[in-house]
Design a protein around this motif. Structure first.
Motif, PDB file in Angstrom:
ATOM      1  N   SER A   1      62.320 -52.476  39.802  1.00 46.66           N
ATOM      2  CA  SER A   1      62.034 -53.580  39.079  1.00 46.66           C
ATOM      3  C   SER A   1      60.478 -53.825  39.175  1.00 46.66           C
ATOM      4  CB  SER A   1      62.909 -55.050  39.806  1.00 46.66           C
ATOM      5  OG  SER A   1      62.348 -56.130  39.579  1.00 46.66           O
ATOM      6  N   ILE A   2      59.245 -53.708  38.109  1.00 48.87           N
ATOM      7  CA  ILE A   2      58.087 -53.561  38.413  1.00 48.87           C
ATOM      8  C   ILE A   2      57.538 -54.641  37.259  1.00 48.87           C
ATOM      9  CG2 ILE A   2      55.965 -52.475  37.853  1.00 48.87           C
ATOM     10  CD1 ILE A   2      57.396 -50.356  39.100  1.00 48.87           C
ATOM     11  N   ALA A   3      56.659 -54.964  37.934  1.00 48.44           N
ATOM     12  CA  ALA A   3      55.712 -56.535  37.241  1.00 48.44           C
ATOM     13  C   ALA A   3      54.303 -55.913  36.652  1.00 48.44           C
ATOM     14  CB  ALA A   3      55.687 -57.684  37.476  1.00 48.44           C
ATOM     15  N   ILE A   4      53.692 -55.651  36.156  1.00 44.81           N
ATOM     16  CA  ILE A   4      52.129 -55.358  35.854  1.00 44.81           C
ATOM     17  C   ILE A   4      51.405 -56.603  35.215  1.00 44.81           C
ATOM     18  CG2 ILE A   4      50.890 -53.785  34.957  1.00 44.81           C
ATOM     19  CD1 ILE A   4      52.799 -51.534  34.650  1.00 44.81           C
TER      20      ILE A   4
ATOM     21  N   SER B   1      53.098 -44.028  40.384  1.00 43.14           N
ATOM     22  CA  SER B   1      54.780 -43.582  40.368  1.00 43.14           C
ATOM     23  C   SER B   1      55.684 -44.557  41.028  1.00 43.14           C
ATOM     24  CB  SER B   1      54.685 -42.935  42.092  1.00 43.14           C
ATOM     25  OG  SER B   1      55.656 -41.781  41.593  1.00 43.14           O
ATOM     26  N   ILE B   2      56.479 -44.334  39.426  1.00 43.03           N
ATOM     27  CA  ILE B   2      57.253 -45.535  39.671  1.00 43.03           C
ATOM     28  C   ILE B   2      59.021 -44.829  39.670  1.00 43.03           C
ATOM     29  CG2 ILE B   2      58.950 -47.243  37.989  1.00 43.03           C
ATOM     30  CD1 ILE B   2      55.876 -47.418  36.306  1.00 43.03           C
TER      31      ILE B   2
ATOM     32  N   GLY C   1      71.534 -50.046  37.433  1.00 43.78           N
ATOM     33  CA  GLY C   1      70.484 -49.799  37.808  1.00 43.78           C
ATOM     34  C   GLY C   1      69.530 -49.318  37.168  1.00 43.78           C
ATOM     35  N   MET C   2      69.145 -49.878  36.090  1.00 47.51           N
ATOM     36  CA  MET C   2      67.651 -49.747  34.986  1.00 47.51           C
ATOM     37  C   MET C   2      66.894 -49.591  35.865  1.00 47.51           C
ATOM     38  SD  MET C   2      68.520 -51.011  31.734  1.00 47.51           S
ATOM     39  CE  MET C   2      70.260 -50.226  30.954  1.00 47.51           C
ATOM     40  N   THR C   3      65.702 -48.739  35.221  1.00 49.90           N
ATOM     41  CA  THR C   3      64.183 -49.431  35.838  1.00 49.90           C
ATOM     42  C   THR C   3      63.938 -50.430  34.964  1.00 49.90           C
ATOM     43  OG1 THR C   3      64.214 -47.505  36.576  1.00 49.90           O
ATOM     44  CG2 THR C   3      61.891 -48.260  36.006  1.00 49.90           C
TER      45      THR C   3
ATOM     46  N   ALA D   1      60.789 -56.874  42.334  1.00 49.97           N
ATOM     47  CA  ALA D   1      60.676 -56.262  43.975  1.00 49.97           C
ATOM     48  C   ALA D   1      59.064 -56.078  43.844  1.00 49.97           C
ATOM     49  CB  ALA D   1      61.348 -55.056  43.580  1.00 49.97           C
ATOM     50  N   ARG D   2      57.553 -55.207  42.420  1.00 47.76           N
ATOM     51  CA  ARG D   2      57.167 -54.260  42.732  1.00 47.76           C
ATOM     52  C   ARG D   2      56.584 -55.095  41.993  1.00 47.76           C
ATOM     53  NH1 ARG D   2      56.065 -48.020  42.115  1.00 47.76           N
ATOM     54  NH2 ARG D   2      54.045 -48.158  42.465  1.00 47.76           N
TER      55      ARG D   2
END
Lengths: 377, 221
Positions: free
Chosen positions: B35-38, B29-30, B192-194, B209-210
């Protein structure tokens, strides 16, 4: 600030990127369209010249047997025609193609001395021919090519004829022809008493009768009077005689093959281009381009190639026609004027050729999976 | 109904008639603005997940919901990519025949909007990337870092909700890596982008951040 990118600009940049291949493809389709313009233009010009023969002499109907070259109409049928109330004038004649020199062959007409057709000719020198004499009238175009003047002789199929006139005809087919007395050409061809056709000039239509209806009535009257023969309106005869039909068929046949080769050339270029740009197509799809937009891009590139080739081909065809109009061997059947009707046809065929050639590569490009395309080397 | 930007359920993706399973029932879930790093080892399914999130491909089974709408059925993938997603690739993927400013206009060309000045918008984005003076250059006239900045400008062209970056610093030196990550972080905060970044690099991953770690086609931990 740099200019706004448009689809047209993008298409142009894609084509110009491999300019040698683009130019070679343009050359290929250009030659194909050039062949179409040259050959079909030649056959159309030929048809127009035939039409001029009828229109300049005021012939309304040609009476023939079944086919154009069949010289089996009895010469005596002309007298029967003259007796019909709709017929003003009727004159029997023979058409033939004869070798005049080893290089030049020309149309030879056999006319009677009292033929009304003479009135459509402009005598530049000399006099009209007489029945029963070994005399020949030479069209100015042909006379120039053969360097013949009045008083000189011309050998036709082993018989020596005296040139009695140089004339200018309303049609290039007449200007490049010879006219012999009917009886002389019958003798040369061993066709005594036979003719190719009888040209008929009708009396004016009665008041209140439409010209088309009058022409049909006259046709019916002539065919009833001469069983086994056909009365063909001049316009139909010009476009539907075997010479013209053969010219049209040869022109379309040859140019269709050339066009097919041109289409295959574009298709090959576009297929290679799509293959080489597989990753770029994947990028466009990743950037949100729809399948239909990719199809439009590829098809536009193909159409630009087709249209560019078309413009080039029109130039090539025009040059070819100009050359044919200047050459002694063909000047008698092609006038120097460019058939303008061919322009939209040639451009239309160019666009269609591009669309047909681009269809499969465009479809293949649209089917590419964006992920697979992006992985492509 | 869900309030998440992306809701990924039981996502499976296999290739070669099922012989290769890239994703094996992944759930995720996003939220909007994250701000996500995979991260994960090679072949773990990171890029496959990114492709499915970006609507470049369809899953073998399972679903990806974007704002509650199922990608590929409720939402057309072409439209989704054009209006909601911006991609950044490791190899930049710029068109060699187009100038920088023209490359930035490509996504806008795919989404026709009346009265929209594409060149002006592209110029503004290049200025934001510090490439105002390089707008008229072709990709082969730009450094690797500049090319990636052009690619970022291109990804922003249609003002997407999500930026998806697949190893965006994989072809860059450390100076340019730092600059690109700074730019991406700045964009994410300012707009404010994803931002979802697939990366091997710890520095890049820690800037997010995640962090989500993928192993054998599933989210680890």
């Amino acid at each position: 600030m740099a200019s706004q990118l448009s689809i047209a600009g993008f298409v142009w940049k894609n084509l110009w990127r491999r300019r040698v291949r683009t130019l070679l493809t343009l050359g290929g389709i250009g030659m194909a369209i050039g062949a179409f313009v040259g050959l079909v233009g030649f056959s159309r010009a030929f048809e127009q010249e035939w039409m001029r023969i009828y229109s300049s002499s005021g012939t309304d109907i040609a009476v023939i047997q079944q086919t154009f070259l069949n010289t089996s109409v009895d010469e005596s049928a002309a007298e029967k025609l003259k007796a019909l109330p709709v017929v003003a004038l009727a004159t029997p004649m023979i058409y033939n193609v004869m070798d005049l020199t080893t290089d030049v062959n020309a149309l030879a007409y056999g006319w009677k001395a009292d033929s009304y057709e003479f009135k459509s000719l402009q005598l530049l020198s000399g006099r009209t021919l007489r029945d029963g004499q070994a005399e020949v009238m030479v069209g100015d175009l042909l006379a120039g090519n053969l360097n013949k003047k009045v008083g000189e002789t011309l050998e036709i199929q082993g018989t020596t004829f005296t040139v009695v006139a140089i004339y200018h005809g309303g049609s290039a087919l007449e200007a490049g022809a010879v006219i012999l007395p009917l009886d002389q050409i019958q003798k040369l061809s061993s066709l005594q008493g036979k003719v190719s056709t009888i040209h008929v000039r009708l009396r004016p239509a009665p008041a209140g009768e439409a010209p088309e209806a009058y022409l049909k009535r006259a046709q019916a009257q002539i065919e009833a009077a001469l069983p086994g023969l056909r009365a063909v309106p001049a316009a139909e005869r010009a476009g539907n005689n075997q010479f013209v039909r053969l010219a049209h068929a040869s022109a379309w046949g040859t140019s269709s093959i050339a066009l097919l080769i041109g289409i295959l050339g574009i298709a090959n270029t576009m297929a290679m281009s799509v293959f080489e740009r597989t990753r770029e197509i994947g990028i466009l799809r990743a950037l949100g381009w729809k399948r239909s937009q990719v199809v439009v891009l590829i098809q536009l590139e193909a159409v630009v190639l087709g249209l560019g080739g078309g413009v080039l081909g029109i130039g090539v065809g025009w040059l070819a026609l100009s050359l044919l109009a200047a050459l002694p061997e063909t000047a008698s059947i092609v006038s120097a004027s460019f058939p303008l009707r061919l322009l939209p046809e040639a451009l239309g065929i160019s666009v269609l050729a591009g669309l047909a050639a681009g269809a499969l590569p465009a479809w293949r490009a649209a089917q590419l999976s964006p992920v697979e395309a992006l992985r492509h080397d | 109904m869900t309030s998440s930007l992306f809701e990924v359920r039981s996502l499976c993706k296999s290739y070669d008639e099922g012989r290769i399973e890239a994703l094996r029932g992944l759930d995720l879930s996003i939220e909007a603005g994250e701000s996500i790093a995979i991260t994960g080892p090679s072949g773990s399914g990171k890029s496959t997940l990114l492709h499915l999130l970006g609507g470049l491909d369809l899953p073998t089974s399972g679903e990806v919901l974007f704002n509650g709408a199922r990608l590929g059925s409720d939402v057309d993938l072409d439209t989704f990519r054009s209006r909601h997603v911006g991609f950044i690739f490791q190899a930049f993927h710029l068109m060699p025949t187009l100038r920088a400013i023209e490359n930035v206009q490509l996504p806008m060309l795919g989404w026709s909007r009346g009265g929209f000045n594409r060149a002006e918008r592209a110029g503004e984005l290049l200025k934001e990337m510090g490439l105002e003076e390089r707008a008229g250059h072709y990709p082969n006239q730009l450094s690797a870092g500049e090319r990636q900045r052009v690619a970022i400008a291109r990804a922003l062209a249609n003002d997407p909700d999500v930026l998806l970056a697949d190893e965006p610093t994989g072809n860059l030196d450390s100076v340019n890596t730092a600059r690109i990550m700074e730019i991406l972080a700045g964009i994410q905060k300012a707009r404010g982008m994803t931002l979802i970044v697939v990366t091997h690099e710890n520095d890049v991953a820690h800037a997010a951040a995640r962090q989500i770690r993928i192993r054998d086609g599933r989210v680890e931990g």
